[in-house]
Design a protein around this motif. Structure first.
Motif, PDB file in Angstrom:
ATOM      1  N   ARG A  39       0.772  -1.149   0.065  1.00 47.52           N
ATOM      2  CA  ARG A  39      -0.161  -0.016   0.084  1.00 47.52           C
ATOM      3  C   ARG A  39       0.842   1.241  -0.023  1.00 47.52           C
ATOM      4  O   ARG A  39       0.332   2.228  -0.620  1.00 47.52           O
ATOM      5  CB  ARG A  39      -0.783  -0.052   1.207  1.00 47.52           C
ATOM      6  CG  ARG A  39      -2.019  -1.035   0.938  1.00 47.52           C
ATOM      7  CD  ARG A  39      -3.102  -0.569   2.306  1.00 47.52           C
ATOM      8  NE  ARG A  39      -3.863  -1.899   2.550  1.00 47.52           N
ATOM      9  CZ  ARG A  39      -4.703  -1.848   3.305  1.00 47.52           C
ATOM     10  NH1 ARG A  39      -5.080  -1.039   4.042  1.00 47.52           N
ATOM     11  NH2 ARG A  39      -5.398  -3.110   3.270  1.00 47.52           N
ATOM     12  N   VAL A  40       1.999   1.337   0.627  1.00 46.12           N
ATOM     13  CA  VAL A  40       2.838   2.491   0.845  1.00 46.12           C
ATOM     14  C   VAL A  40       3.698   2.559  -0.253  1.00 46.12           C
ATOM     15  O   VAL A  40       3.773   3.808  -0.768  1.00 46.12           O
ATOM     16  CB  VAL A  40       3.558   2.224   2.096  1.00 46.12           C
ATOM     17  CG1 VAL A  40       4.755   3.264   2.089  1.00 46.12           C
ATOM     18  CG2 VAL A  40       2.696   2.470   3.480  1.00 46.12           C
ATOM     19  N   THR A  41       4.022   1.613  -1.193  1.00 43.91           N
ATOM     20  CA  THR A  41       4.958   1.727  -1.917  1.00 43.91           C
ATOM     21  C   THR A  41       4.468   1.788  -3.550  1.00 43.91           C
ATOM     22  O   THR A  41       4.858   1.896  -4.538  1.00 43.91           O
ATOM     23  CB  THR A  41       6.179   0.903  -1.929  1.00 43.91           C
ATOM     24  OG1 THR A  41       5.844  -0.590  -2.171  1.00 43.91           O
ATOM     25  CG2 THR A  41       7.214   0.910  -0.747  1.00 43.91           C
ATOM     26  N   GLY A  42       3.310   0.710  -3.304  1.00 41.63           N
ATOM     27  CA  GLY A  42       2.448   0.302  -4.462  1.00 41.63           C
ATOM     28  C   GLY A  42       3.133  -0.572  -5.395  1.00 41.63           C
ATOM     29  O   GLY A  42       3.015  -0.734  -6.420  1.00 41.63           O
ATOM     30  N   GLN A  43       4.157  -1.163  -4.801  1.00 41.77           N
ATOM     31  CA  GLN A  43       4.879  -2.451  -5.374  1.00 41.77           C
ATOM     32  C   GLN A  43       4.832  -3.670  -4.583  1.00 41.77           C
ATOM     33  O   GLN A  43       4.552  -3.545  -3.360  1.00 41.77           O
ATOM     34  CB  GLN A  43       6.472  -2.016  -5.434  1.00 41.77           C
ATOM     35  CG  GLN A  43       6.715  -0.802  -6.566  1.00 41.77           C
ATOM     36  CD  GLN A  43       8.162  -0.535  -6.254  1.00 41.77           C
ATOM     37  OE1 GLN A  43       8.964  -1.468  -6.618  1.00 41.77           O
ATOM     38  NE2 GLN A  43       8.430   0.710  -6.281  1.00 41.77           N
ATOM     39  N   GLU A  44       5.099  -4.827  -5.204  1.00 41.99           N
ATOM     40  CA  GLU A  44       5.158  -6.121  -4.390  1.00 41.99           C
ATOM     41  C   GLU A  44       6.675  -6.192  -3.870  1.00 41.99           C
ATOM     42  O   GLU A  44       7.385  -5.586  -4.624  1.00 41.99           O
ATOM     43  CB  GLU A  44       4.813  -7.309  -5.360  1.00 41.99           C
ATOM     44  CG  GLU A  44       3.593  -7.190  -5.942  1.00 41.99           C
ATOM     45  CD  GLU A  44       2.289  -7.579  -5.022  1.00 41.99           C
ATOM     46  OE1 GLU A  44       2.644  -7.941  -3.720  1.00 41.99           O
ATOM     47  OE2 GLU A  44       1.319  -7.280  -5.141  1.00 41.99           O
ATOM     48  N   LEU A  45       6.880  -7.170  -2.622  1.00 41.55           N
ATOM     49  CA  LEU A  45       7.971  -7.226  -2.407  1.00 41.55           C
ATOM     50  C   LEU A  45       8.791  -8.113  -3.356  1.00 41.55           C
ATOM     51  O   LEU A  45       8.350  -9.090  -3.632  1.00 41.55           O
ATOM     52  CB  LEU A  45       7.853  -7.760  -1.083  1.00 41.55           C
ATOM     53  CG  LEU A  45       8.277  -7.074   0.365  1.00 41.55           C
ATOM     54  CD1 LEU A  45       8.015  -7.616   1.621  1.00 41.55           C
ATOM     55  CD2 LEU A  45       9.539  -6.447   0.243  1.00 41.55           C
ATOM     56  N   PRO A  46      10.174  -7.844  -3.686  1.00 41.64           N
ATOM     57  CA  PRO A  46      10.842  -8.767  -4.317  1.00 41.64           C
ATOM     58  C   PRO A  46      10.944 -10.196  -3.566  1.00 41.64           C
ATOM     59  O   PRO A  46      11.090 -10.220  -2.399  1.00 41.64           O
ATOM     60  CB  PRO A  46      12.242  -8.232  -4.544  1.00 41.64           C
ATOM     61  CG  PRO A  46      12.179  -6.773  -3.840  1.00 41.64           C
ATOM     62  CD  PRO A  46      10.992  -6.475  -3.072  1.00 41.64           C
ATOM     63  N   GLY A  47      11.007 -11.193  -4.600  1.00 43.80           N
ATOM     64  CA  GLY A  47      11.366 -12.464  -3.914  1.00 43.80           C
ATOM     65  C   GLY A  47      10.162 -13.121  -3.279  1.00 43.80           C
ATOM     66  O   GLY A  47      10.256 -14.286  -2.436  1.00 43.80           O
TER      67      GLY A  47
END
Lengths: 321, 236
Positions: free
Chosen positions: A313-321
């Motif tokens: 939600r904060v970054t708009g990205q999925e965590l890598p890995g």
């Protein structure tokens, strides 16, 4: 809503001794775009601070600035750690590299780095062998490092960062290459270091590890601290709602109005995003509503409240890995 | 100073017996080929001087850049070894190991044509010259951005200094080149190897002494810049 914003200085518990304080820090490599923008961070003795962010967010750069390897463009780094006098090196660092003297044994490497960091000759054997046991390297201590697996090299690297009992320990992706047993052993070691007064700042994508250890988490995105606080503060900002992300065939879409009790459709611009406080119990009703409206479902993803969801939600990205 | 780096240099050398054997055998084979081949004294001395000095600069610069690229150099400095200690200790260890490895080749080069005193002097001159070559290797490594550049810069710097040292040509006496030669780092080694058949050189090795004393001071003075530059290598 985040518990603090980038513009707010992180406030420390008054009972803790601040070791290092970073204020208004900006950094860029040569003429590249800024890597870190207006970073404020204060780390106290015994505290474990986690840096969370996507690749390239600036976490490793921040660690190297704390190590005094990189000079910030502006901002200040202050604190008693920088003026403390000690026969031992006060910081420990384990980065992502696993460089060692490959033709020497693990124990010879560990002895070298321990002695270089100021551990006295009469103490070094005991300190190194104690840590070798804890990280599970005892059986490989007398083997040359070139024969080590990647995981064993990582363990040795961590051991070398810890062996001189630094006041501030900086770890970049400490769990990379570790098996679950070693990972748990590392968590125990770091907890013990923290209880003994060492401060730890670590960048990691291993959310379970961070949830287990971190007193405070800074979410960094595009060089800025976009959210920070304790886990409880950060997770309470998410509320208790579970989210479902449903991928559908948009060609056949004609959405129903009702998806079940206490279920809200919060985003229909891409995959459908539903939010509910009923947890996964609401999923069959959502499913049924979509099927009855002849919506073709392609996939469903459940997002329970947690650091992964916070990160998304904060970054708009999925965590890598 | 705990001499950790110097001790480590010896441990690494002893841990790689195959490389150690190569480093002894290759110079021996080259020296044997030249000495048994009946090469003129002047040419033989030039080849030996080039071989011994390049052994020092390459042997110092290339592993340093390789370690920097792998991140090991950064780790050592980060662990608490002051940059100046690291560079000086490394050159001290490296030059001692190099001199020991070259000792059989030097002995063959001077066999039957030198007194014990002359041989001891030759060993000391060799060791001092390799100490200079190792310190130069450290500085060359700082200027390079890759292993290929390191090899190129090492060769250029060493050959240039060998040229100034009169290895490839004999300057006219009392010319400015002759003065430069007297202050050049490898003149003493060349002179020693050149005069073995005619008895040992008794000339005071002025250039060698100057460089032996000044280069460590320069290294300490430049240690931080060298460290910064080598870390850039590890950052790619």
């Amino acid at each position: 809503m985040n518990s603090t914003t980038a513009d707010e200085t992180v406030v420390m518990d008054s009972g803790l001794t601040s070791l290092i304080k970073v204020s208004g820090l900006h950094f860029r490599y040569a003429s590249s775009p800024p890597v870190l923008i207006d970073i404020d961070l204060e780390v106290s003795a015994g505290e474990i601070v986690a840096l969370l962010g996507p690749n390239g967010a600036g976490k490793s750069t921040l660690l190297r600035i704390l190590l005094n390897e990189l000079t910030p463009e502006s901002g200040t780094i202050a604190g008693p750690l920088l003026s403390m006098k000690s026969s031992r090196v006060l910081m420990g660092y384990a980065g992502e590299e696993t460089a060692h003297f490959n033709s020497l044994t693990g124990i010879q490497n560990a002895h070298f780095f321990a002695r270089a960091a100021g551990v006295e000759k009469h103490e070094v054997s005991e300190m190194v062998s104690g840590l070798m046991n804890l990280v599970g390297l005892s059986n490989e201590a007398d083997k040359v490092v070139s024969s080590y697996s990647f995981g064993a090299k990582r363990k040795l690297l961590l051991l070398e960062a810890l062996v001189h009992q630094p006041k501030l320990l900086l770890l970049d992706e400490p769990t990379v290459g570790l098996d679950p047993v070693s990972r748990d052993a590392l968590a125990d070691i770091l907890s013990k270091c923290s209880q003994e007064g060492s401060a730890i700042v670590m960048a990691s994508h291993d959310l379970n590890f961070l949830e287990q250890l971190a007193d405070r988490i800074l979410v960094i995105d595009e060089g800025r601290v976009v959210s920070s606080g304790s886990q409880i503060e950060l997770l309470s900002s998410l509320g208790t709602a579970t989210r479902f992300q449903v991928s559908v065939d948009t060609a056949s879409i004609e959405l129903p109005q009702y998806f079940g009790e206490d279920v809200e459709l919060v985003d229909d611009s891409g995959p459908l995003v539903f939010e509910t406080t009923r947890g996964q119990a609401a999923l069959p009703e959502i499913w049924a509503a979509l099927i009855s409206a002849r919506v073709k479902i392609l996939g469903v993803e459940v997002r329970e409240p947690g650091l992964a969801e916070l990160f998304r939600r904060v970054t708009g990205q999925e965590l890598p890995g | 100073m705990k001499f950790l780096v110097t001790v480590m240099e010896f441990r690494i050398a002893l841990a790689r017996p195959r490389l150690l054997a190569f480093n002894v055998m290759v110079p021996v084979v080259l020296v044997l080929a030249i000495s048994l081949g009946g090469a003129p004294e002047f040419h033989a001395a030039a080849v030996y001087t080039v071989l011994f000095t390049i052994f020092g600069t390459f042997g110092s610069a290339i592993p340093l850049v390789r370690d920097a690229e792998a991140g090991l150099f950064g780790r050592i400095i980060r662990s608490g070894v002051p940059p100046s200690h690291f560079l000086i200790e490394r050159a001290a260890g490296g030059s001692a190991i190099d001199a020991l490895q070259l000792l059989p080749a030097l002995t063959i080069a001077t066999l039957g044509s030198i007194s014990l005193n002359g041989w001891i002097r030759a060993v000391l001159v060799l060791w001092s010259s390799i100490w200079i070559a190792n310190l130069l290797g450290n500085l060359v490594a700082a200027a390079a951005r890759s292993l290929a550049e390191t090899a190129l810069f090492s060769a250029v710097v060493t050959l240039f200094l060998l040229h100034l040292s009169g290895v490839f040509r004999t300057p006219l006496p009392q010319s400015s080149w002759a003065v430069i030669e007297a202050f050049s780092p490898f003149q003493a080694l060349h002179e020693t190897l050149l005069t073995v058949s005619a008895g040992t050189s008794t000339e005071f090795p002025l250039g060698l002494v100057v460089w032996v004393l000044i280069l460590p001071v320069v290294t300490v003075f430049l240690a931080r810049s060298v460290t910064r530059s080598l870390r850039l290598a590890s950052d790619g």
